[in-house]
Design an enzyme around this catalytic site. Structure first.
Site, PDB file in Angstrom:
ATOM      1  CG  ASP A   1      -2.181   0.816   1.005  1.00 48.64           C
ATOM      2  OD1 ASP A   1      -3.263   0.216   0.901  1.00 48.64           O
ATOM      3  OD2 ASP A   1      -2.091   2.063   0.912  1.00 48.64           O
TER       4      ASP A   1
ATOM      5  NE  ARG B   1     -16.838   3.566   1.666  1.00 49.88           N
ATOM      6  CZ  ARG B   1     -16.295   2.599   0.939  1.00 49.88           C
ATOM      7  NH1 ARG B   1     -15.645   2.901  -0.164  1.00 49.88           N
ATOM      8  NH2 ARG B   1     -16.418   1.333   1.298  1.00 49.88           N
TER       9      ARG B   1
ATOM     10  CE  LYS C   1      -5.574   2.234   4.026  1.00 56.18           C
ATOM     11  NZ  LYS C   1      -6.091   2.169   2.642  1.00 56.18           N
TER      12      LYS C   1
ATOM     13  CB  ALA D   1     -39.665  -1.803   1.712  1.00 56.82           C
ATOM     14  N   GLY D   2     -37.374   0.133   2.780  1.00 57.70           N
ATOM     15  CA  GLY D   2     -36.921   1.043   3.832  1.00 57.70           C
ATOM     16  C   GLY D   2     -36.332   2.291   3.215  1.00 57.70           C
TER      17      GLY D   2
ATOM     18  CB  CYS E   1     -20.468  -1.303  -3.692  1.00 60.35           C
ATOM     19  SG  CYS E   1     -18.846  -1.792  -3.107  1.00 60.35           S
TER      20      CYS E   1
ATOM     21  NE  ARG F   1     -22.771 -11.346   1.355  1.00 58.42           N
ATOM     22  CZ  ARG F   1     -23.397 -12.283   2.061  1.00 58.42           C
ATOM     23  NH1 ARG F   1     -24.687 -12.202   2.296  1.00 58.42           N
ATOM     24  NH2 ARG F   1     -22.727 -13.312   2.558  1.00 58.42           N
ATOM     25  CD  GLU F   2     -18.427  -2.027   3.252  1.00 55.45           C
ATOM     26  OE1 GLU F   2     -18.763  -1.525   4.336  1.00 55.45           O
ATOM     27  OE2 GLU F   2     -17.950  -1.374   2.322  1.00 55.45           O
TER      28      GLU F   2
ATOM     29  CB  THR G   1     -12.833   2.153  -9.023  1.00 58.24           C
ATOM     30  OG1 THR G   1     -13.782   1.180  -8.541  1.00 58.24           O
ATOM     31  CG2 THR G   1     -11.635   1.430  -9.572  1.00 58.24           C
TER      32      THR G   1
HETATM   33  C1  UDX Z   1     -22.621  -4.769  -2.360  1.00 65.76           C
HETATM   34  C2  UDX Z   1     -22.855  -6.111  -3.068  1.00 65.76           C
HETATM   35  O1  UDX Z   1     -23.867  -6.846  -2.378  1.00 65.76           O
HETATM   36  C3  UDX Z   1     -21.557  -6.900  -3.137  1.00 65.76           C
HETATM   37  O2  UDX Z   1     -21.747  -8.111  -3.817  1.00 65.76           O
HETATM   38  C4  UDX Z   1     -20.534  -6.038  -3.841  1.00 65.76           C
HETATM   39  O3  UDX Z   1     -19.301  -6.707  -3.906  1.00 65.76           O
HETATM   40  C5  UDX Z   1     -20.357  -4.712  -3.129  1.00 65.76           C
HETATM   41  O4  UDX Z   1     -21.611  -4.063  -3.032  1.00 65.76           O
HETATM   42  P1  UDX Z   1     -22.369  -4.023   0.177  1.00 65.76           P
HETATM   43  O5  UDX Z   1     -22.136  -2.628  -0.318  1.00 65.76           O
HETATM   44  O6  UDX Z   1     -21.481  -4.557   1.259  1.00 65.76           O
HETATM   45  O7  UDX Z   1     -22.247  -5.059  -1.016  1.00 65.76           O
HETATM   46  O8  UDX Z   1     -23.843  -4.042   0.731  1.00 65.76           O
HETATM   47  P2  UDX Z   1     -25.205  -4.847   0.483  1.00 65.76           P
HETATM   48  O9  UDX Z   1     -25.351  -5.895   1.497  1.00 65.76           O
HETATM   49  O10 UDX Z   1     -25.363  -5.212  -0.931  1.00 65.76           O
HETATM   50  O11 UDX Z   1     -26.252  -3.690   0.860  1.00 65.76           O
HETATM   51  C6  UDX Z   1     -26.269  -2.463   0.131  1.00 65.76           C
HETATM   52  C7  UDX Z   1     -27.308  -1.517   0.665  1.00 65.76           C
HETATM   53  O12 UDX Z   1     -28.614  -1.981   0.351  1.00 65.76           O
HETATM   54  C8  UDX Z   1     -27.292  -1.297   2.177  1.00 65.76           C
HETATM   55  O13 UDX Z   1     -27.425   0.093   2.419  1.00 65.76           O
HETATM   56  C9  UDX Z   1     -28.508  -2.057   2.657  1.00 65.76           C
HETATM   57  O14 UDX Z   1     -29.050  -1.516   3.831  1.00 65.76           O
HETATM   58  C10 UDX Z   1     -29.453  -1.909   1.475  1.00 65.76           C
HETATM   59  N1  UDX Z   1     -30.478  -2.959   1.364  1.00 65.76           N
HETATM   60  C11 UDX Z   1     -30.097  -4.251   1.170  1.00 65.76           C
HETATM   61  C12 UDX Z   1     -31.826  -2.632   1.436  1.00 65.76           C
HETATM   62  O15 UDX Z   1     -32.188  -1.462   1.596  1.00 65.76           O
HETATM   63  N2  UDX Z   1     -32.752  -3.627   1.304  1.00 65.76           N
HETATM   64  C13 UDX Z   1     -32.409  -4.919   1.112  1.00 65.76           C
HETATM   65  O16 UDX Z   1     -33.318  -5.751   1.007  1.00 65.76           O
HETATM   66  C14 UDX Z   1     -31.043  -5.248   1.048  1.00 65.76           C
END
Ligand code: UDX
Length: 447
Positions: free
Chosen positions: A32, A342, A37, A263-264, A271, A162-163, A93
């Site tokens: 890095d 973020r 870090k 929903a929400g 991402c 996924r995070e 990115t």
């Molecule tokens: C996402 C992709 O899932 C992952 O495969 C990719 O590599 C990176 O981007 P991540 O950003 O970690 O992963 O979050 P994710 O679990 O996909 O959730 C994204 C957002 O959607 C969150 O803000 C979550 O709260 C929201 N969400 C998710 C909803 O509002 N409703 C849902 O039913 C599911």
């Protein structure tokens, strides 16, 4: 002899990938440009909150007592070039300022600073999420710069972690996608992923553009699913339906499935929002913008949710101004089990209410440091109870387990007015109502 692996960029994706590669048995060197870090990682500390990652790191970092010693870190690209048989590029990115397109400068710099030191045969593997066509361009750049010439090759291997589940997703991926131009590259990647392949992870071999597109189209599909159910929530509000029941019923159709139909207040994070925008920008450049105009609508449904949450809060406070009103916000991160704020819908809502004169107090189990850095003018409390103390309304905006385990009766006794708005449809309405709360959620009927 076992392959030696380098991981370039030790952020979220890279730190996890490096630790996972060491866990799979490889000698790994992480690179890095940020010295602080690297110093942290060398001590076995992770610069962000991710369940299980610190444990995995400490299990392998050289110099830590009892560790395998297979994982080391450096800031020297020449050392990395000399060390690795396979080099993974894991830098970020982000979205460009003032534009939809993604900023490729970190990928370009990472590739170029490594390439000029590549004097022996090796495979450079891109993992970062990039606009389609980038791998082609980077392969040409690599050929131009690497002293080893044809001995050095590029492959593209998108990452879907996924995070909150990063370690699990990296060690046990639901699929491995590799864009390659030679059998040699495919063979090397099969060797890297031999363990998950043996455990049954599907291994999909494609060309460069398809590999790049798998990632952006997967994220577009997920974003579409979330915005679809949020659009249904809007219709439910207008028609008096219940979106939670609707999603449950839809989910029983296994062609639809029940996941990503919560929903929400919508999606955020590092991402989905930037990936769908970069995808639209790239399609425009390719003359295929019409194919993705629907993503504009997906984005706007999503962004509308935040404003709707603000309006629902205003209504719960009797309409009119937020001036002098005390608003408790439970949750700051973009999703639970992460400290990432973020493009967080929760913080966006908190910020909007604050900017309109509300006295907002935020509590989040892991996101406080990052939230404070991004929104220093919001109020922060050390516990959920302290945030709720004296509140005229409580907003539940990130669905942490801790919030589902709160005692609604105890909280009702500290709030000024026991009104809770569930922006994630994750709390149990009956329990909260039974404890004396007025419970409202998005896309669901009032009591
Ligand atoms: C996402 C992709 O899932 C992952 O495969 C990719 O590599 C990176 O981007 P991540 O950003 O970690 O992963 O979050 P994710 O679990 O996909 O959730 C994204 C957002 O959607 C969150 O803000 C979550 O709260 C929201 N969400 C998710 C909803 O509002 N409703 C849902 O039913 C599911």
């Amino acid at each position: 002899m076992a392959l030696k692996i380098t991981v370039i960029g030790t952020g979220y994706l890279g730190a996890t990938h490096a630790a996972a590669m060491a866990e799979l048995g490889f000698e790994v060197l992480g690179l890095d440009v940020v010295t602080e870090k690297i110093a942290m990682l060398q001590r076995g500390e992770v610069p962000m909150y991710e369940p299980g990652l610190e444990e995995l790191l400490r299990k392998h970092v050289a110099g830590i007592e009892g560790a395998s010693g297979r994982l080391r870190f450096t800031t020297d690209p020449a050392e990395a070039a000399d060390f690795g048989d396979v080099h993974f590029i894991c830098v970020n990115t982000p979205q460009k300022h003032g534009e939809y397109a993604c900023d490729m400068s970190y990928v370009d710099t990472a590739l170029e600073s490594l390439a000029k030191h590549l004097t022996k045969a090796s495979l450079v593997v891109g993992k970062s999420t990039v606009p389609v066509g980038s791998a082609d361009r980077l392969a040409a750049r690599l050929a131009e710069l690497a002293p080893a010439g044809d001995e050095v090759e590029l492959a593209w291997n998108p990452e879907f972690l996924r995070e909150g589940f990063a370690v699990q997703d990296t060690l046990h991926p639901d699929r491995i996608v590799v864009g390659v131009r030679s059998e040699r590259a495919e063979k090397l990647l099969r060797e890297v992923y031999a363990t998950p392949i043996a455990e049954g992870s599907p291994f999909v071999v494609t060309d460069f553009p398809t590999a790049e597109l798998v990632k952006t189209s997967a994220n577009s599909f997920l974003a579409t699913k979330i915005s679809f159910i949020n659009a249904m929530a809007e219709v439910c509000e207008a028609a008096g339906g219940d979106v939670v029941k609707l999603a449950e019923a839809l989910g029983h159709d296994d062609r639809i499935g029940k996941k990503f139909l919560r929903a929400g207040i919508g999606f955020g994070g590092g991402c989905l929002p930037k990936d769908i925008r970069a995808f639209m920008a790239r399609a425009g450049e390719l003359g295929a913008d019409q194919a993705l105009t629907f993503l504009r609508e997906i984005d706007s449904i999503n962004m509308r949710r935040r404003g709707q949450m603000v309006e629902m809060t205003r209504e719960a406070l009797g309409g009119g101004s937020f001036l002098g009103k005390r608003v408790a916000v439970l949750g700051a991160t973009f999703k639970p089990d992460s400290d990432d704020v973020r493009d967080s819908p929760a913080l966006n809502v908190a910020g909007q209410i604050h900017l309109q004169g509300g006295q907002v107090t935020v509590y989040d189990p892991k996101g406080m440091v990052n939230a404070r850095r991004l929104f220093p003018t919001l109020g922060y409390a050390d516990t959920a109870t302290d945030a709720v103390r004296g509140a005229d309304v409580v907003l539940h905006l990130t669905e942490w387990r801790e919030f589902r385990e709160l005692d609604p009766a105890a909280l009702a006794s500290v709030a000024t007015t026991p009104v809770i708005l569930d922006g994630r449809n994750a709390l149990d309405p009956q329990t909260w109502r039974a404890a004396g709360w007025t419970y409202r959620a998005m896309g669901r009927p009032a009591a």
